[in-house]
Design a protein around this motif. Structure first.
Motif, PDB file in Angstrom:
ATOM      1  N   CYS A 266    -121.039 -91.695  19.530  1.00  0.00           N
ATOM      2  CA  CYS A 266    -121.544 -91.273  18.219  1.00  0.00           C
ATOM      3  C   CYS A 266    -120.474 -91.315  17.127  1.00  0.00           C
ATOM      4  O   CYS A 266    -120.793 -91.311  15.937  1.00  0.00           O
ATOM      5  CB  CYS A 266    -122.144 -89.872  18.313  1.00  0.00           C
ATOM      6  N   LYS A 267    -119.206 -91.348  17.523  1.00  0.00           N
ATOM      7  CA  LYS A 267    -118.127 -91.424  16.534  1.00  0.00           C
ATOM      8  C   LYS A 267    -118.181 -92.710  15.717  1.00  0.00           C
ATOM      9  O   LYS A 267    -117.577 -92.805  14.664  1.00  0.00           O
ATOM     10  CB  LYS A 267    -116.765 -91.370  17.244  1.00  0.00           C
ATOM     11  N   SER A 268    -118.846 -93.722  16.258  1.00  0.00           N
ATOM     12  CA  SER A 268    -118.873 -94.992  15.520  1.00  0.00           C
ATOM     13  C   SER A 268    -120.202 -95.191  14.790  1.00  0.00           C
ATOM     14  O   SER A 268    -120.474 -96.258  14.261  1.00  0.00           O
ATOM     15  CB  SER A 268    -118.625 -96.152  16.481  1.00  0.00           C
TER      16      SER A 268
ATOM     17  N   ASN B 183    -117.125 -84.689  12.272  1.00  0.00           N
ATOM     18  CA  ASN B 183    -116.599 -85.566  13.312  1.00  0.00           C
ATOM     19  C   ASN B 183    -115.518 -86.484  12.745  1.00  0.00           C
ATOM     20  O   ASN B 183    -115.192 -86.408  11.554  1.00  0.00           O
ATOM     21  CB  ASN B 183    -117.685 -86.345  14.043  1.00  0.00           C
ATOM     22  N   CYS B 184    -114.997 -87.331  13.591  1.00  0.00           N
ATOM     23  CA  CYS B 184    -113.739 -87.988  13.270  1.00  0.00           C
ATOM     24  C   CYS B 184    -113.657 -89.295  14.042  1.00  0.00           C
ATOM     25  O   CYS B 184    -114.197 -89.401  15.146  1.00  0.00           O
ATOM     26  CB  CYS B 184    -112.620 -87.042  13.712  1.00  0.00           C
ATOM     27  N   ILE B 185    -112.976 -90.282  13.463  1.00  0.00           N
ATOM     28  CA  ILE B 185    -112.880 -91.570  14.163  1.00  0.00           C
ATOM     29  C   ILE B 185    -111.817 -91.538  15.263  1.00  0.00           C
ATOM     30  O   ILE B 185    -111.791 -92.413  16.104  1.00  0.00           O
ATOM     31  CB  ILE B 185    -112.588 -92.727  13.196  1.00  0.00           C
ATOM     32  N   TYR B 186    -110.926 -90.534  15.234  1.00  0.00           N
ATOM     33  CA  TYR B 186    -109.929 -90.421  16.300  1.00  0.00           C
ATOM     34  C   TYR B 186    -110.547 -89.659  17.472  1.00  0.00           C
ATOM     35  O   TYR B 186    -111.644 -89.114  17.363  1.00  0.00           O
ATOM     36  CB  TYR B 186    -108.673 -89.699  15.786  1.00  0.00           C
ATOM     37  N   ASP B 187    -109.801 -89.614  18.580  1.00  0.00           N
ATOM     38  CA  ASP B 187    -110.371 -88.989  19.773  1.00  0.00           C
ATOM     39  C   ASP B 187    -109.314 -88.191  20.533  1.00  0.00           C
ATOM     40  O   ASP B 187    -108.958 -88.524  21.673  1.00  0.00           O
ATOM     41  CB  ASP B 187    -110.977 -90.081  20.673  1.00  0.00           C
ATOM     42  N   CYS B 188    -108.828 -87.134  19.898  1.00  0.00           N
ATOM     43  CA  CYS B 188    -107.808 -86.297  20.542  1.00  0.00           C
ATOM     44  C   CYS B 188    -108.438 -85.542  21.709  1.00  0.00           C
ATOM     45  O   CYS B 188    -109.542 -84.997  21.571  1.00  0.00           O
ATOM     46  CB  CYS B 188    -107.230 -85.300  19.543  1.00  0.00           C
ATOM     47  N   SER B 189    -107.710 -85.477  22.809  1.00  0.00           N
ATOM     48  CA  SER B 189    -108.279 -84.837  24.007  1.00  0.00           C
ATOM     49  C   SER B 189    -108.586 -83.366  23.765  1.00  0.00           C
ATOM     50  O   SER B 189    -109.541 -82.821  24.299  1.00  0.00           O
ATOM     51  CB  SER B 189    -107.316 -84.977  25.185  1.00  0.00           C
ATOM     52  N   TYR B 190    -107.781 -82.700  22.944  1.00  0.00           N
ATOM     53  CA  TYR B 190    -107.931 -81.251  22.757  1.00  0.00           C
ATOM     54  C   TYR B 190    -108.907 -80.901  21.633  1.00  0.00           C
ATOM     55  O   TYR B 190    -109.108 -79.734  21.324  1.00  0.00           O
ATOM     56  CB  TYR B 190    -106.557 -80.624  22.441  1.00  0.00           C
ATOM     57  N   CYS B 191    -109.545 -81.895  21.014  1.00  0.00           N
ATOM     58  CA  CYS B 191    -110.326 -81.646  19.794  1.00  0.00           C
ATOM     59  C   CYS B 191    -111.530 -80.731  20.073  1.00  0.00           C
ATOM     60  O   CYS B 191    -112.371 -81.031  20.920  1.00  0.00           O
ATOM     61  CB  CYS B 191    -110.815 -82.970  19.219  1.00  0.00           C
ATOM     62  N   PHE B 192    -111.609 -79.645  19.315  1.00  0.00           N
ATOM     63  CA  PHE B 192    -112.697 -78.679  19.543  1.00  0.00           C
ATOM     64  C   PHE B 192    -114.052 -79.232  19.115  1.00  0.00           C
ATOM     65  O   PHE B 192    -115.096 -78.722  19.512  1.00  0.00           O
ATOM     66  CB  PHE B 192    -112.399 -77.348  18.835  1.00  0.00           C
ATOM     67  N   LEU B 193    -114.045 -80.296  18.317  1.00  0.00           N
ATOM     68  CA  LEU B 193    -115.321 -80.858  17.866  1.00  0.00           C
ATOM     69  C   LEU B 193    -116.163 -81.364  19.036  1.00  0.00           C
ATOM     70  O   LEU B 193    -117.384 -81.432  18.957  1.00  0.00           O
ATOM     71  CB  LEU B 193    -115.080 -82.010  16.886  1.00  0.00           C
ATOM     72  N   GLN B 194    -115.503 -81.722  20.117  1.00  0.00           N
ATOM     73  CA  GLN B 194    -116.243 -82.240  21.291  1.00  0.00           C
ATOM     74  C   GLN B 194    -117.253 -81.209  21.792  1.00  0.00           C
ATOM     75  O   GLN B 194    -118.312 -81.554  22.296  1.00  0.00           O
ATOM     76  CB  GLN B 194    -115.272 -82.565  22.431  1.00  0.00           C
TER      77      GLN B 194
ATOM     78  N   LEU C 162    -113.563 -79.908  10.035  1.00  0.00           N
ATOM     79  CA  LEU C 162    -114.412 -80.581  11.025  1.00  0.00           C
ATOM     80  C   LEU C 162    -114.161 -82.089  11.052  1.00  0.00           C
ATOM     81  O   LEU C 162    -115.000 -82.861  11.493  1.00  0.00           O
ATOM     82  CB  LEU C 162    -115.892 -80.313  10.724  1.00  0.00           C
ATOM     83  N   THR C 163    -113.028 -82.502  10.566  1.00  0.00           N
ATOM     84  CA  THR C 163    -112.708 -83.925  10.501  1.00  0.00           C
ATOM     85  C   THR C 163    -111.226 -84.079  10.190  1.00  0.00           C
ATOM     86  O   THR C 163    -110.513 -83.090  10.044  1.00  0.00           O
ATOM     87  CB  THR C 163    -113.549 -84.610   9.390  1.00  0.00           C
ATOM     88  N   ASP C 164    -110.777 -85.304  10.091  1.00  0.00           N
ATOM     89  CA  ASP C 164    -109.443 -85.588   9.560  1.00  0.00           C
ATOM     90  C   ASP C 164    -109.643 -85.923   8.077  1.00  0.00           C
ATOM     91  O   ASP C 164    -110.475 -86.771   7.740  1.00  0.00           O
ATOM     92  CB  ASP C 164    -108.852 -86.793  10.317  1.00  0.00           C
ATOM     93  N   SER C 165    -108.879 -85.269   7.190  1.00  0.00           N
ATOM     94  CA  SER C 165    -109.146 -85.409   5.746  1.00  0.00           C
ATOM     95  C   SER C 165    -108.988 -86.828   5.211  1.00  0.00           C
ATOM     96  O   SER C 165    -109.590 -87.168   4.197  1.00  0.00           O
ATOM     97  CB  SER C 165    -108.214 -84.518   4.934  1.00  0.00           C
TER      98      SER C 165
ATOM     99  N   THR D 181    -104.147 -84.187   7.807  1.00  0.00           N
ATOM    100  CA  THR D 181    -104.419 -85.480   8.437  1.00  0.00           C
ATOM    101  C   THR D 181    -103.447 -85.842   9.556  1.00  0.00           C
ATOM    102  O   THR D 181    -102.342 -85.285   9.632  1.00  0.00           O
ATOM    103  CB  THR D 181    -104.403 -86.584   7.342  1.00  0.00           C
ATOM    104  N   LYS D 182    -103.872 -86.787  10.376  1.00  0.00           N
ATOM    105  CA  LYS D 182    -102.948 -87.491  11.275  1.00  0.00           C
ATOM    106  C   LYS D 182    -102.893 -88.963  10.866  1.00  0.00           C
ATOM    107  O   LYS D 182    -102.353 -89.784  11.578  1.00  0.00           O
ATOM    108  CB  LYS D 182    -103.468 -87.428  12.720  1.00  0.00           C
ATOM    109  N   SER D 183    -103.493 -89.261   9.733  1.00  0.00           N
ATOM    110  CA  SER D 183    -103.732 -90.641   9.351  1.00  0.00           C
ATOM    111  C   SER D 183    -102.576 -91.214   8.529  1.00  0.00           C
ATOM    112  O   SER D 183    -101.704 -90.497   8.052  1.00  0.00           O
ATOM    113  CB  SER D 183    -105.029 -90.655   8.541  1.00  0.00           C
TER     114      SER D 183
END
Ligand code: SF4
Length: 363
Positions: A56-58, A93-104, A145-148, A177-179
């Motif tokens: 769904c991220k895409s 949601n976010c286009i990245y996929d950090c393992s620890y992300c609480f959004l999951q 709830l996302t990366d800015s 951000t991490k971007s």
């Protein structure tokens, strides 16, 4: 990472928004669906994919946000000390996929990448709030709830937000951000009332636990460019992860940070340790089987979230603060989403009893 959505879904009421037009013009090749039921779509994805959240991220949904955008930072929860902060959720949601992300776990029922296109409603709301309390200083973040910035070249919110915040007397925008997607920021002439902050971690954590994100070097390079352009810069060492060799890894991270930035360039550095709500653990184990997040022991805090044992958190904060203080005793360092006991144990005081932090919070 140049993000291209797999499909774009336009919800009722979002068709005529200028932002919708901008997004569609960027992706003439991407299939577009109108007024499709997201419930049915989720059911379809669930039938065909083993990783519904990742899939769904895409899928980009353009929607109108129906309620009030502005809310107090959710860090205000029982037993927690948080920094005076407001959040607006323009994206979910976010286009990245950090393992620890609480959004999951948090977005399980609606895991699509949702962009709210009625940004003019947000501006009206912010304007009313800021002018109703002229004596108050608002610090507004878009990265709950996302990366800015990760999608800022796809849905260019910053092009509207930056000039709006430039005009404010009592508000500051924080883009977290991490971007490294800072093109729009660098093209904008006025950096006033904007702080750009980067979440950073040692390169081995970026590689193993922050899938799809730009490297540490790319993030620091983006931060340097924004500093040179006049933006105020912050850093989050969050989540701090404890693994064999973490002390040296964080020491090297701090060395790397100060190879790119001078202490005086940095407004503040926040520290936060890994934390999660119980249901997230199983999701992480299923979606990120190679993750090393659960090699240590975690216990529940007063807010129900699991964290490293308090002595371990104290040691991590003490150690990292010491590394930072060795670079400069004048850095503003604060703890995010931590308990009163930890604040007092590590810093010897609570946020509002620290004059320098008061100055920071009061901007
Ligand atoms: S960058 Fe932030 S929002 Fe995006 S996946 Fe990582 S933790 Fe989640």
């Amino acid at each position: 990472m140049n993000f291209v959505p797999q499909a774009i879904y336009i919800e009722s009421g979002a068709e005529s928004a200028p932002l919708t037009g901008e997004v569609l013009r960027r992706f003439p090749e991407v299939p577009v669906f109108r007024n499709r039921s997201l419930e049915n779509l989720l059911a379809d994805v669930s039938r065909t994919s083993d990783d519904v959240f990742g899939e769904c991220k895409s899928r980009l949904v353009l929607s109108r946000f129906p309620g009030s955008f502005l809310k107090k930072c959710p860090g205000i929860s029982p037993g927690m000390v948080c920094c005076n902060y407001y959040v607006v959720n323009l994206l979910k949601n976010c286009i990245y996929d950090c393992s620890y992300c609480f959004l999951q776990e948090y977005l399980q029922n609606n895991p699509f990448l949702v962009a709210f296109v009625n940004i003019e409603d947000l501006l009206g709301e912010l304007e009313a709030e800021f002018s109703a309390y002229p004596g108050r200083v608002f610090r507004v973040g878009t990265g709950e709830l996302t990366d800015s910035l990760a999608l800022d070249t796809v849905v260019p919110y910053s092009r509207t937000l930056l000039p709006f915040f430039n005009r404010q007397q009592n508000a500051v925008l924080e883009l977290k951000t991490k971007s490294d997607r800072v093109e729009n920021l660098l093209a904008h002439p006025d950096p006033s009332n904007v702080i750009v902050s980067w979440s950073i971690n040692p390169p081995q954590i970026v590689a193993e636990e922050e899938k799809g994100t730009p490297s540490l070097t790319a993030r620091l390079n983006a931060a340097r460019l924004c500093r040179d352009h006049g933006y105020r810069i912050g850093f989050h060492l969050d989540p701090i992860l404890l693994f064999p060799g973490w002390e040296e890894a964080y020491r090297e991270l701090i060395r790397e940070l100060f190879r790119e930035m001078a202490p005086g360039d940095i407004e503040w550095i926040s520290l936060g340790s890994f934390r999660y709500r119980a249901p997230l653990k199983q999701i992480i184990k299923e979606r990120h089987p190679g993750s090393r997040l659960f090699t240590g022991e975690h216990v529940p805090s007063k807010d129900g979230k699991f964290r490293y044992l308090r002595p371990l958190r104290n040691r991590a904060y003490d150690t990292i603060r010491r590394y930072l203080r060795e670079v400069s005793p004048n850095l503003n360092i604060y703890l995010c989403m931590e308990t009163r006991e930890i604040w007092e144990g590590v810093t010897g005081k609570l946020p509002r009893s620290d004059e320098r932090l008061d100055a920071f919070f009061d901007l």
